[in-house]
Design a protein around this motif. Structure first.
Motif, PDB file in Angstrom:
ATOM      1  N   PHE A 189       0.847  -1.193   0.000  1.00 45.99           N
ATOM      2  CA  PHE A 189       0.000   0.000   0.000  1.00 45.99           C
ATOM      3  C   PHE A 189       0.883   1.243   0.000  1.00 45.99           C
ATOM      4  CE2 PHE A 189      -4.161  -1.836   0.860  1.00 45.99           C
ATOM      5  CZ  PHE A 189      -3.840  -3.068   1.411  1.00 45.99           C
ATOM      6  N   LEU A 190       0.656   2.114  -0.973  1.00 44.55           N
ATOM      7  CA  LEU A 190       1.320   3.412  -0.986  1.00 44.55           C
ATOM      8  C   LEU A 190       0.235   4.469  -0.825  1.00 44.55           C
ATOM      9  CD1 LEU A 190       3.820   2.988  -3.980  1.00 44.55           C
ATOM     10  CD2 LEU A 190       4.165   2.436  -1.578  1.00 44.55           C
ATOM     11  N   GLU A 191       0.447   5.352   0.152  1.00 44.86           N
ATOM     12  CA  GLU A 191      -0.579   6.357   0.427  1.00 44.86           C
ATOM     13  C   GLU A 191      -0.092   7.753   0.085  1.00 44.86           C
ATOM     14  OE1 GLU A 191      -3.934   4.750   3.136  1.00 44.86           O
ATOM     15  OE2 GLU A 191      -2.539   6.054   4.208  1.00 44.86           O
ATOM     16  N   CYS A 192      -1.029   8.573  -0.362  1.00 42.60           N
ATOM     17  CA  CYS A 192      -0.733   9.952  -0.746  1.00 42.60           C
ATOM     18  C   CYS A 192      -1.822  10.852  -0.172  1.00 42.60           C
ATOM     19  CB  CYS A 192      -0.705  10.049  -2.268  1.00 42.60           C
ATOM     20  SG  CYS A 192      -0.511  11.723  -2.908  1.00 42.60           S
ATOM     21  N   VAL A 193      -1.397  11.954   0.422  1.00 40.45           N
ATOM     22  CA  VAL A 193      -2.334  12.914   0.995  1.00 40.45           C
ATOM     23  C   VAL A 193      -1.986  14.316   0.505  1.00 40.45           C
ATOM     24  CG1 VAL A 193      -3.235  13.923   3.122  1.00 40.45           C
ATOM     25  CG2 VAL A 193      -2.641  11.497   3.056  1.00 40.45           C
ATOM     26  N   GLN A 194      -3.028  15.051   0.076  1.00 42.12           N
ATOM     27  CA  GLN A 194      -2.813  16.449  -0.325  1.00 42.12           C
ATOM     28  C   GLN A 194      -3.687  17.359   0.529  1.00 42.12           C
ATOM     29  OE1 GLN A 194      -5.362  18.281  -2.146  1.00 42.12           O
ATOM     30  NE2 GLN A 194      -6.702  16.629  -2.873  1.00 42.12           N
ATOM     31  N   ASP A 195      -3.158  18.555   0.800  1.00 44.14           N
ATOM     32  CA  ASP A 195      -3.874  19.472   1.687  1.00 44.14           C
ATOM     33  C   ASP A 195      -4.399  20.696   0.959  1.00 44.14           C
ATOM     34  OD1 ASP A 195      -0.984  21.147   3.279  1.00 44.14           O
ATOM     35  OD2 ASP A 195      -1.619  20.966   1.190  1.00 44.14           O
ATOM     36  N   MET A 196      -4.584  20.576  -0.368  1.00 46.14           N
ATOM     37  CA  MET A 196      -4.952  21.738  -1.189  1.00 46.14           C
ATOM     38  C   MET A 196      -6.399  21.687  -1.670  1.00 46.14           C
ATOM     39  SD  MET A 196      -1.420  21.657  -3.315  1.00 46.14           S
ATOM     40  CE  MET A 196      -1.345  19.867  -3.196  1.00 46.14           C
ATOM     41  N   ASP A 197      -7.171  20.695  -1.202  1.00 50.45           N
ATOM     42  CA  ASP A 197      -8.550  20.523  -1.645  1.00 50.45           C
ATOM     43  C   ASP A 197      -8.643  20.326  -3.169  1.00 50.45           C
ATOM     44  OD1 ASP A 197     -11.712  22.257  -1.565  1.00 50.45           O
ATOM     45  OD2 ASP A 197     -11.245  20.239  -0.875  1.00 50.45           O
ATOM     46  N   HIS A 198      -7.632  19.690  -3.738  1.00 54.14           N
ATOM     47  CA  HIS A 198      -7.618  19.440  -5.178  1.00 54.14           C
ATOM     48  C   HIS A 198      -8.565  18.309  -5.543  1.00 54.14           C
ATOM     49  CE1 HIS A 198      -3.412  21.341  -6.065  1.00 54.14           C
ATOM     50  NE2 HIS A 198      -4.351  22.239  -5.851  1.00 54.14           N
ATOM     51  N   GLU A 199      -9.184  18.447  -6.724  1.00 53.62           N
ATOM     52  CA  GLU A 199     -10.111  17.418  -7.177  1.00 53.62           C
ATOM     53  C   GLU A 199      -9.390  16.212  -7.784  1.00 53.62           C
ATOM     54  OE1 GLU A 199     -13.914  20.259  -8.401  1.00 53.62           O
ATOM     55  OE2 GLU A 199     -12.860  19.091  -9.915  1.00 53.62           O
ATOM     56  N   ASN A 200      -8.331  16.499  -8.539  1.00 55.95           N
ATOM     57  CA  ASN A 200      -7.665  15.436  -9.298  1.00 55.95           C
ATOM     58  C   ASN A 200      -6.415  14.937  -8.580  1.00 55.95           C
ATOM     59  OD1 ASN A 200      -8.067  17.173 -12.519  1.00 55.95           O
ATOM     60  ND2 ASN A 200      -9.593  16.258 -11.153  1.00 55.95           N
ATOM     61  N   MET A 201      -6.204  13.623  -8.627  1.00 58.25           N
ATOM     62  CA  MET A 201      -4.986  13.033  -8.074  1.00 58.25           C
ATOM     63  C   MET A 201      -4.473  11.961  -9.012  1.00 58.25           C
ATOM     64  SD  MET A 201      -5.684  12.997  -3.962  1.00 58.25           S
ATOM     65  CE  MET A 201      -3.943  12.821  -3.547  1.00 58.25           C
ATOM     66  N   PHE A 202      -3.152  11.756  -8.987  1.00 55.46           N
ATOM     67  CA  PHE A 202      -2.487  10.896  -9.960  1.00 55.46           C
ATOM     68  C   PHE A 202      -1.439  10.028  -9.271  1.00 55.46           C
ATOM     69  CE2 PHE A 202      -3.908  13.451 -13.614  1.00 55.46           C
ATOM     70  CZ  PHE A 202      -4.195  14.659 -13.004  1.00 55.46           C
TER      71      PHE A 202
END
Lengths: 113, 112
Positions: free
Chosen positions: A20-33
């Motif tokens: 499992f690789l996890e990614c978190v963003q704190d910018m309220d972005h809609e798209n993730m890759f």
């Protein structure tokens, strides 16, 4: 300051393990890759997500799956790791589906032995 | 086939020696071209977005230009801290969603 974080910088797993690789963003972005980056091959898109619970296959989805249950979090799953999945994995996020730049995490260097 | 190529693959410059990096693309409907900088062991960092032929963007010693088939990243009087891999990426219009294609990058080394 915008931020994309990834759960691990370095990871060593054995062949056949579930990863499992996890990614978190704190910018309220809609798209993730999710991308993988290999010498001489550049950045290749594995999966992307336009919104929560939505996912689309990229160019090299075989052997991978993804999950996006919350807007800020996008997980990449290697169901049964193989040595040819040894690579640098990069997560990115983007504001939306217009012409917007992507913000990248620091990367996870995964080694499968 | 849609593709993005970059040249040269690697470039060594003396400090202060100006040069240009090239990004060539063949896509059907360009929506934007991006330049990123990537330091070893890190994720790419955004530099510029160019939208249409003739457009130019500048930031410190870097200047990006765009034509209908290629983009150039000009580096004026580079310093050792400009050493990095520079990636270009093209966003093209597709039927249901836009696709972003990354080039393989140019590795720049600036020698003091």
């Amino acid at each position: 300051d915008v931020k994309v974080t990834q759960s691990s910088r370095y990871l060593v797993k054995r062949t056949g393990e579930k990863v499992f690789l996890e990614c978190v963003q704190d910018m309220d972005h809609e798209n993730m890759f999710w991308y993988r980056q290999d010498p001489g091959l550049g950045l290749r898109l594995i999966y992307f997500s336009y919104d929560v619970k939505m996912k689309e296959k990229g160019d090299i989805p075989e052997g991978y799956s993804v999950s996006r249950e919350k807007k800020e979090r996008f997980s990449l799953i290697l169901e049964s790791a193989s040595t040819n999945q040894t690579s640098m994995y990069l997560c990115a996020s983007r504001h939306g589906t217009g012409v917007y730049e992507q913000y990248f995490g620091p990367g996870t260097r995964l080694t499968v032995t | 086939e849609d593709q993005v190529t970059q040249s040269p693959e690697a470039l060594r410059l003396q400090e202060g020696e100006s040069s240009s990096l090239n990004c060539s693309y063949t896509v059907s409907g360009l929506r934007g071209l991006f330049w990123y900088r990537q330091d070893p062991g890190k994720g790419p960092e955004f530099l510029f977005t160019l939208y249409s032929a003739g457009e130019e963007k500048e930031k410190e010693r870097l200047k990006a230009t765009l034509t209908k088939k290629e983009s150039f990243l000009h580096i004026t009087a580079p310093k050792p801290e400009d050493s990095a891999t520079y990636l270009c990426a093209v966003q093209e219009r597709k039927t249901s969603y836009d696709k972003v294609i990354f080039g393989p990058g140019t590795s720049l080394s600036v020698i003091p």
